[in-house]
Design an enzyme around this catalytic site. Sequence first.
Site, PDB file in Angstrom:
ATOM      1  N   ASP A   6     -50.211 -43.071  15.344  1.00 25.66           N
ATOM      2  CA  ASP A   6     -50.908 -41.861  14.922  1.00 25.66           C
ATOM      3  C   ASP A   6     -50.053 -40.676  15.371  1.00 25.66           C
ATOM      4  O   ASP A   6     -49.221 -40.797  16.274  1.00 25.66           O
ATOM      5  CB  ASP A   6     -52.315 -41.801  15.531  1.00 25.66           C
ATOM      6  CG  ASP A   6     -53.273 -40.982  14.687  1.00 25.66           C
ATOM      7  OD1 ASP A   6     -52.800 -40.135  13.892  1.00 25.66           O
ATOM      8  OD2 ASP A   6     -54.495 -41.171  14.808  1.00 25.66           O
ATOM      9  N   TRP A   7     -50.254 -39.537  14.743  1.00 30.53           N
ATOM     10  CA  TRP A   7     -49.348 -38.406  14.944  1.00 30.53           C
ATOM     11  C   TRP A   7     -49.412 -37.912  16.389  1.00 30.53           C
ATOM     12  O   TRP A   7     -50.430 -37.397  16.831  1.00 30.53           O
ATOM     13  CB  TRP A   7     -49.694 -37.298  13.958  1.00 30.53           C
ATOM     14  CG  TRP A   7     -48.924 -37.369  12.675  1.00 30.53           C
ATOM     15  CD1 TRP A   7     -48.238 -36.348  12.093  1.00 30.53           C
ATOM     16  CD2 TRP A   7     -48.735 -38.497  11.801  1.00 30.53           C
ATOM     17  NE1 TRP A   7     -47.623 -36.779  10.924  1.00 30.53           N
ATOM     18  CE2 TRP A   7     -47.916 -38.098  10.731  1.00 30.53           C
ATOM     19  CE3 TRP A   7     -49.159 -39.820  11.838  1.00 30.53           C
ATOM     20  CZ2 TRP A   7     -47.523 -38.952   9.705  1.00 30.53           C
ATOM     21  CZ3 TRP A   7     -48.780 -40.686  10.822  1.00 30.53           C
ATOM     22  CH2 TRP A   7     -47.976 -40.253   9.772  1.00 30.53           C
TER      23      TRP A   7
END
Length: 719
Positions: A258-259
Amino acid sequence: MKYIISCSVALLLLSNVSAQTKKEAAINAKISSIIKKMTLEEKIEMLHGNALFSSAGVKRLGIPELTCDDGPLGVREEIKRFDWNSANWTTDSATFLPNGSAIAATWNPAMANKYGVVLGEEANARKKIIMLAPAFNICRMPLCGRTYEYYSEDPFLNSQLAIQSVRGIQSQHVAACIKHFAANNQEVNRGEVNAIIDERALREIYLPAFKAGVQQGNAYTVMSAYNKLNGYWCSENDFLLNKVLKKEWGFKGIVISDWGGTHHTVAAANSGLDLEMGSSGPYDQWYFAKPLLAAVKAGEVSVKTIDDKVSRILWLMYHTSMSANHPKGSIATPVHSKAVYDIASESIVLLKNDAHLLPLKTSNIKSIAVIGDNATRTFALGGYGAGVKAKYEITALAGIKSRFGKTAEIKFAQGYKANYSASKTDAQNAGSDQPDQTLINEAVALAKTTDVAILCIGSNREYESEGHDRKNLSLPFGEQALVNAVSAANPNTIIVIMAGAPYDLNEIKKSNHTIVWSWFNGSEAGNALADVLKGVVNPSGRLPFTFPVSLKDSPASALNTYPGNNMTADYKEGILVGYRWYDTKNINPLYCFGYGLSYTNFTYTDLATNKKSYKPGDKIVVSVKIKNTGRTAGKETVQLYISKVNSSVLRPEKELKAFKKIMITPTEKSLVSMNISISDLAYFDDKLSKWVVEPGEYKVMAASSSKDIRQVTSFRISK
């Protein structure tokens, strides 16, 4: 003759398998050849972002960039390469698709597939290789800010929808990215919280949809969650990524962080993360950039490990952007609008219709008051997380005008102010829950003059948003005061609630006779809603999660495990999530899992299994007859729940194991047949680390909801 046909089919299947095997062998040979030509530096460049939504290719070898995009509601507007600001394109308007819980409320995997095909076609039109969807974490806590984005509280329902949405996306040679792996069940402290979950609960509740998405959907990518699981970040969790995902499930694709969800270089690289993504540079300083190159040179990460990651990325590309006969795609087409309408109209749930006010009879109605901010609000954008620059979005007011405007005068009153912003602090949002008496007075005055009042309340994309959880289940914006006042002014008041997660509807359920639950239902939301109100569509949506009477009734609140202490959330409820908890603990919900009414009625008879005794490895064939006893054609969702009698271990009171949605015309009787594998009745023995099918007696229940059991029969499983 039958034998000849069977042989022909078998030969065809073998031929297809053989062709696929040859194709995969050719791809693997190409990949091996390319990797041999790459420098270590080129390999490392492919393993981390080089912009917000891309990672590097190798131009000299003809390997393009790997591009991805949000997300679950449709292909988001084009943003700048290195920041979140709009790129100001004029050609990036897309179709706004219904939210995750709306798709789940259809209880129809074909609708999930339809959703996926649209998303895949629009991704191709925008040259996106990976779509960061679907998201289907279990709805453990009704307050979670992303409940609207996820599917349901049940692992079986989640699994069936996940399989089809992944297949739909990937039918267009676009990679689905199933997320968030695993146990991202709250937004509060999501980047730090350590979810403590025993292996049985993990295997039975939180992992099945991911397993189905990988093994049956053949998902090409998986996104690791922000949180920790049992002490390890999900992006460097060897148990999750290596042991379960890649080894047990045979996952061939790539794991994407995930970012900003990567925390270390060596631990993440060796524990199964393949691609690091994030929101800002300098990109050459990320964990999987220069630090990873240094770690390889120092012998902390092997070249073999790096080659495996690059191989997975290339495998993904040969099935997407570098695939043969890659579709061109299309965006915001009439066909896509029709798909959105179909999903939306099947998702709407009729919660109450005591006065039989619905469907509205146009011959009797000359004036309609449409009241509420949600009647004119659009939901494609708002809050944090992925939105869509929708080409168009039909609001509730617009839909009602288009369906009723020729025969009735339609007037609007705002009723309340939705003055809440996800970007503001609690202090700045203070007072947003208070009613606006001036607006209420205007709404009441209007309602008194019309035959019917349609009151559009609920939530919006600011109030339900990634990045924060709601504080409670109360309706926002002082809406209850508006409901009370308008209902008193006009006895023919229809409450329409637009939201993606459970709310406290106790007072509305007690005091109002007509309640409709809609969602953030996409570009065609207003038309779908109006057609349900008019009776053009017979509502067939079913709730994908339980509405508790009180927040303290839900397991995480009852056991005081939410949001957790000292950044630790102990999932003490184990396998008793959602209706499993309410049924086993004998707690009556406000609205149960699987609940939804229709404009007709259905009876269930003759429930039977094909045998009375089964062995491990067998399949149970369950049949039941469903009759439409009303005057209107309608769709019924037949739900099969299984219960182990006198179980030697803790089991839920019942568990959903099959369902089927069918259309039945008035007076018609339909024989519904469903298969359940004996292996699907196993529980996970975490002491033995294996699935166990317990012999003995089982009950099978045919139901219209988890609380509305229509027929019961039993069978036995022998050793």
